[in-house]
Design a protein around this motif. Structure first.
Motif, PDB file in Angstrom:
ATOM      1  N   PRO A  18       0.832  -1.208   0.000  1.00 32.98           N
ATOM      2  CA  PRO A  18       0.000   0.000   0.000  1.00 32.98           C
ATOM      3  C   PRO A  18       0.870   1.263   0.000  1.00 32.98           C
ATOM      4  O   PRO A  18       2.036   1.228   0.397  1.00 32.98           O
ATOM      5  N   GLU A  19       0.278   2.337  -0.448  1.00 31.33           N
ATOM      6  CA  GLU A  19       0.942   3.645  -0.456  1.00 31.33           C
ATOM      7  C   GLU A  19       1.289   4.040   0.987  1.00 31.33           C
ATOM      8  O   GLU A  19       0.530   3.745   1.915  1.00 31.33           O
ATOM      9  N   LEU A  20       2.410   4.699   1.185  1.00 38.47           N
ATOM     10  CA  LEU A  20       2.828   5.141   2.512  1.00 38.47           C
ATOM     11  C   LEU A  20       1.912   6.276   2.962  1.00 38.47           C
ATOM     12  O   LEU A  20       1.806   7.301   2.295  1.00 38.47           O
ATOM     13  N   GLU A  38      -4.445  -0.681  12.491  1.00 39.48           N
ATOM     14  CA  GLU A  38      -4.860  -0.923  11.108  1.00 39.48           C
ATOM     15  C   GLU A  38      -3.665  -1.134  10.174  1.00 39.48           C
ATOM     16  O   GLU A  38      -3.840  -1.573   9.047  1.00 39.48           O
ATOM     17  N   SER A  39      -2.473  -0.828  10.650  1.00 37.28           N
ATOM     18  CA  SER A  39      -1.273  -0.926   9.821  1.00 37.28           C
ATOM     19  C   SER A  39      -0.821  -2.375   9.642  1.00 37.28           C
ATOM     20  O   SER A  39      -0.955  -3.189  10.546  1.00 37.28           O
ATOM     21  N   VAL A  67       9.848  12.668  10.920  1.00 42.12           N
ATOM     22  CA  VAL A  67      10.173  12.771  12.341  1.00 42.12           C
ATOM     23  C   VAL A  67      10.740  11.449  12.847  1.00 42.12           C
ATOM     24  O   VAL A  67      11.823  11.399  13.416  1.00 42.12           O
ATOM     25  N   GLY A  68      10.012  10.373  12.652  1.00 41.31           N
ATOM     26  CA  GLY A  68      10.448   9.065  13.146  1.00 41.31           C
ATOM     27  C   GLY A  68       9.343   8.038  12.974  1.00 41.31           C
ATOM     28  O   GLY A  68       8.330   8.304  12.334  1.00 41.31           O
ATOM     29  N   ILE A  69       9.546   6.875  13.572  1.00 38.88           N
ATOM     30  CA  ILE A  69       8.559   5.805  13.492  1.00 38.88           C
ATOM     31  C   ILE A  69       8.004   5.545  14.891  1.00 38.88           C
ATOM     32  O   ILE A  69       8.749   5.399  15.858  1.00 38.88           O
ATOM     33  N   LEU A  70       6.695   5.507  14.963  1.00 37.15           N
ATOM     34  CA  LEU A  70       6.000   5.286  16.232  1.00 37.15           C
ATOM     35  C   LEU A  70       5.432   3.867  16.237  1.00 37.15           C
ATOM     36  O   LEU A  70       4.774   3.457  15.281  1.00 37.15           O
ATOM     37  N   ASN A  71       5.709   3.120  17.289  1.00 42.39           N
ATOM     38  CA  ASN A  71       5.164   1.755  17.375  1.00 42.39           C
ATOM     39  C   ASN A  71       4.368   1.592  18.665  1.00 42.39           C
ATOM     40  O   ASN A  71       4.310   2.491  19.500  1.00 42.39           O
ATOM     41  N   SER A  72       3.771   0.440  18.823  1.00 41.64           N
ATOM     42  CA  SER A  72       2.889   0.201  19.973  1.00 41.64           C
ATOM     43  C   SER A  72       3.648   0.238  21.302  1.00 41.64           C
ATOM     44  O   SER A  72       3.096   0.655  22.319  1.00 41.64           O
TER      45      SER A  72
END
Length: 117
Positions: A18-20, A38-39, A67-72
């Motif tokens: 899917p598109e970013l 949903e990711s 900025v960065g990557i956010l995870n659970s």
């Protein structure tokens, strides 16, 4: 195993992906929880808001906005803080800019014709 990737290019690995989606740093923790759920990836990329929507961005402009990557795990660690436990409503409305660890070195852009080996 290495010979399997010999004739593949990066473009082959992106087919069907899917598109970013841009998740801006001003959105809330509540919205981030929904987006992560949903990711199909383990985290969501967080971006600064574009200054001009119609402007075509080059690679350097995108890098500056990333900025960065956010995870659970970031979300859980944030919500486990004492001040968040004391006021959960306020914690859920907190902008993700206060949660995400800034690291624009995580953004890698490759030419689709780049070979794996």
């Amino acid at each position: 195993m290495a010979s399997v990737f010999l004739y593949h290019v990066v473009g082959d690995l992106t087919v069907g992906k899917p598109e970013l989606v841009e998740f801006t740093e001003t959105q809330t923790v509540e919205a981030a929880i929904k987006a992560i759920g949903e990711s199909t990836e383990c985290g969501i990329p967080v971006w600064k808001t574009r200054s001009q929507k119609s402007l075509v961005e080059n690679s350097e402009m995108r890098r500056k906005r990333f900025v960065g990557i956010l995870n659970s795990l970031d979300i859980v660690a944030f919500l486990a803080r004492e001040e968040c436990l004391a006021d959960q409503e306020k914690a859920m409305k907190t902008p993700v800019s206060e949660v995400v660890v800034p690291d624009n070195s995580l953004l890698k852009e490759l030419d689709p014709a780049t070979r794996e080996l």
